[in-house]
Design a protein around this motif. Sequence first.
Motif, mmCIF file in Angstrom:
data_model
loop_
_atom_site.group_PDB
_atom_site.id
_atom_site.type_symbol
_atom_site.label_atom_id
_atom_site.label_comp_id
_atom_site.label_asym_id
_atom_site.label_seq_id
_atom_site.Cartn_x
_atom_site.Cartn_y
_atom_site.Cartn_z
ATOM 1 N N GLY A 236 72.490 -18.204 -18.412
ATOM 2 C CA GLY A 236 71.938 -17.774 -19.688
ATOM 3 C C GLY A 236 71.307 -16.407 -19.673
ATOM 4 O O GLY A 236 70.430 -16.127 -20.513
ATOM 5 N N VAL A 237 71.740 -15.541 -18.735
ATOM 6 C CA VAL A 237 71.209 -14.175 -18.711
ATOM 7 C C VAL A 237 71.569 -13.490 -20.032
ATOM 8 O O VAL A 237 72.728 -13.460 -20.441
ATOM 9 C CB VAL A 237 71.782 -13.378 -17.520
ATOM 10 C CG1 VAL A 237 71.346 -11.919 -17.605
ATOM 11 C CG2 VAL A 237 71.327 -13.993 -16.212
ATOM 12 N N GLY B 262 63.904 -20.348 -24.634
ATOM 13 C CA GLY B 262 64.051 -21.189 -25.809
ATOM 14 C C GLY B 262 65.454 -21.146 -26.387
ATOM 15 O O GLY B 262 66.000 -22.171 -26.833
ATOM 16 N N GLN B 263 66.083 -19.956 -26.397
ATOM 17 C CA GLN B 263 67.450 -19.840 -26.900
ATOM 18 C C GLN B 263 68.429 -20.606 -26.020
ATOM 19 O O GLN B 263 69.380 -21.236 -26.519
ATOM 20 C CB GLN B 263 67.846 -18.373 -26.982
ATOM 21 C CG GLN B 263 67.121 -17.607 -28.079
ATOM 22 C CD GLN B 263 67.337 -16.113 -27.974
ATOM 23 O OE1 GLN B 263 67.755 -15.590 -26.933
ATOM 24 N NE2 GLN B 263 67.027 -15.399 -29.047
ATOM 25 N N ALA B 264 68.194 -20.578 -24.701
ATOM 26 C CA ALA B 264 69.054 -21.331 -23.792
ATOM 27 C C ALA B 264 68.935 -22.833 -24.067
ATOM 28 O O ALA B 264 69.945 -23.555 -24.088
ATOM 29 C CB ALA B 264 68.688 -21.023 -22.341
ATOM 30 N N GLU C 263 55.951 -21.669 -30.411
ATOM 31 C CA GLU C 263 56.910 -21.493 -31.499
ATOM 32 C C GLU C 263 58.267 -22.061 -31.137
ATOM 33 O O GLU C 263 58.915 -22.748 -31.939
ATOM 34 C CB GLU C 263 57.029 -20.005 -31.841
ATOM 35 C CG GLU C 263 57.990 -19.724 -32.980
ATOM 36 C CD GLU C 263 58.102 -18.227 -33.283
ATOM 37 O OE1 GLU C 263 58.955 -17.873 -34.106
ATOM 38 O OE2 GLU C 263 57.352 -17.437 -32.668
ATOM 39 N N THR C 264 58.720 -21.781 -29.905
ATOM 40 C CA THR C 264 60.024 -22.290 -29.471
ATOM 41 C C THR C 264 59.993 -23.806 -29.316
ATOM 42 O O THR C 264 60.967 -24.499 -29.633
ATOM 43 C CB THR C 264 60.436 -21.629 -28.147
ATOM 44 O OG1 THR C 264 60.396 -20.208 -28.292
ATOM 45 C CG2 THR C 264 61.831 -22.043 -27.739
ATOM 46 N N GLU C 265 58.862 -24.336 -28.799
ATOM 47 C CA GLU C 265 58.716 -25.788 -28.697
ATOM 48 C C GLU C 265 58.941 -26.447 -30.046
ATOM 49 O O GLU C 265 59.633 -27.464 -30.159
ATOM 50 C CB GLU C 265 57.312 -26.146 -28.180
ATOM 51 C CG GLU C 265 57.153 -26.095 -26.684
ATOM 52 C CD GLU C 265 55.770 -26.542 -26.260
ATOM 53 O OE1 GLU C 265 54.943 -26.847 -27.160
ATOM 54 O OE2 GLU C 265 55.509 -26.593 -25.055
ATOM 55 N N ALA C 266 58.323 -25.859 -31.091
ATOM 56 C CA ALA C 266 58.448 -26.434 -32.433
ATOM 57 C C ALA C 266 59.903 -26.446 -32.887
ATOM 58 O O ALA C 266 60.368 -27.422 -33.485
ATOM 59 C CB ALA C 266 57.575 -25.648 -33.409
ATOM 60 N N LEU C 267 60.659 -25.379 -32.578
ATOM 61 C CA LEU C 267 62.059 -25.323 -32.976
ATOM 62 C C LEU C 267 62.885 -26.379 -32.240
ATOM 63 O O LEU C 267 63.769 -27.021 -32.825
ATOM 64 C CB LEU C 267 62.622 -23.925 -32.700
ATOM 65 C CG LEU C 267 62.068 -22.788 -33.572
ATOM 66 C CD1 LEU C 267 62.527 -21.442 -33.041
ATOM 67 C CD2 LEU C 267 62.506 -22.965 -35.022
ATOM 68 N N VAL C 268 62.599 -26.573 -30.942
ATOM 69 C CA VAL C 268 63.322 -27.577 -30.165
ATOM 70 C C VAL C 268 63.011 -28.977 -30.688
ATOM 71 O O VAL C 268 63.902 -29.830 -30.809
ATOM 72 C CB VAL C 268 62.978 -27.449 -28.664
ATOM 73 C CG1 VAL C 268 63.553 -28.625 -27.874
ATOM 74 C CG2 VAL C 268 63.512 -26.134 -28.098
#
Length: 561
Positions: A476-477, A482-484, A512-517
């Motif tokens: 995932g480079v 979070g995007q990965a 923020e990324t946790e919330a999206l996941v």
Amino acid sequence: MATPRNAGGGRDVRRWLNALAARERRFSSLAVVAGVIVTLATLGQLGLLARVISQLLVEQATPASQLPALTAMVGLLLVRAMALYWQERLGQLASLNIRSRVRGELLDHLARLGPGWLTGRHSGALASQLVEQVEALDGYFARYRPQLALCVLSPLLVLGVALWLDWLAALFLVLAAPLIPLFMALVGMGAERLNREQFEAVARLSGHFIDRVRAITTLQLFGRSQGAIAEVHAAADDYRRRSMRTLRIAFLSSAVLEFFASVAIAVVAIYVGFGLLGYITYGPSPDLTLFSGLLVLLLAPEFFQPLRTLAQHYHDRAAALGAADGLLAILEADPDPVRGAEAPPTQAPDALLELQGACVTQPGRGRTLGPLDLCLMPGEVVALTGSSGSGKSTLLQLLAGFVGPGRGERRLADGTFFAWMDQRPLLIRGSLADNLRLAAPEASDHAMREALGKAGLGERVEGLPEGLETFIGERGVGLSGGQAQRLALARVFLSRAPLVLLDEPTASLDAETEALVIVALRALMEEGRTLVIATHHPALIAMASRRLVIEAGTVTEVVHG
């Protein structure tokens, strides 16, 4: 695949290599036939050459009278060239088929061993074995084995002609022949060990280099990049020294052969010369003519040529024996005897998966999980909680079938398959579409965009110039953590798996990324998927319809939400 062992219980690599060769006996035999044709064509050429020279010098024949013989020599030259081509091509076909079969068997066996076994091995070392060690079998099957047969058949043909011409010259060849393979064997005794050490060194070097490349950012941050470069250089230099030792053995075996072959040819030349001059009157020497003497002299190098060629490929044998030892080490690794061996479908018609008295034991650690009874129903969400090392990941691996229960049963309903995602999802070097199609090879662009949208990456991907064809590196480079994770979740959406196993899906992510996941996981719930989540996150625990608290491999509490 059953692997051969010798009487002492160790790996019998020679028997394994012989078994592989037996599967491609047709191509190998045809390669030997082509080699015999080469020898026969060569004998015909030499006989015609000796006859032409004898006719011109002894019988004072005109050059024009020798035109048919010269034409025949050109024809035999073409036959020899074609036979050499087919000998090489047929040997390569046999080698290619064998290497493809070996690589397939290795991959199948690795799949049977499962992720639990693979986690204890370095990916760089395994890649080196699957590529370089399998390729090291090429010369052995393509050239060495056919030549091993030819170094018996071709000298016998040459010896038969020499015996017909002059039995004393043939005797000199017979006396010299055994010395060459004898000393080749003595010199080559250590070559197998050196090649085995060389393959081990290159496997270590591959793993060492990959580790340093993956950690290059951390090494730079802590100012250790120069030390890492020095370590890689030292490992590479060790591999260079081992390679040079192996090459020295190869050159030494060739030098031994050339020495004894040259001595034998010199003896034959002395005999022919003194015999033609009349200084030797023993046996058939008084009957020597220019034709018979010259032909015997021309045949002497051809008698040793198959052995010379075998010496050139002798290091291929040592390399194959060294490589086969490492390959057999993988093939002899025993998979979990119950991994993937499912009990009959569960009696509960609606259950996806059921554990009954299941326990997991590991070598040197004893029982690490269980006994455990668990029934997973469609649409429920189960949270696995407990301290690090308590057995949450082991339970997920048991549910997935990566490890089998040492005792008890794992029952899987017919048609049930699962999707797996952990905190470091597997992402390959390629486009976003390539990574998504790992879960659904036939997925359309519309389906992939829909899955990305559900995972919260739709707008982000649509804003990229190349969209789904955007390139990312290994692991995932080019993507954030979070995007990965969300890309991996998009694969789960595409897979349509009824059972989803997640190991710490929100670990190491910002708020923020946790919330999206979490939003994406709720979307999976709404689709009626069964989720089993190993987590410490309160929001994920709150989503669960029930919670299993695991400590020291034992389920100590079950709380229904």
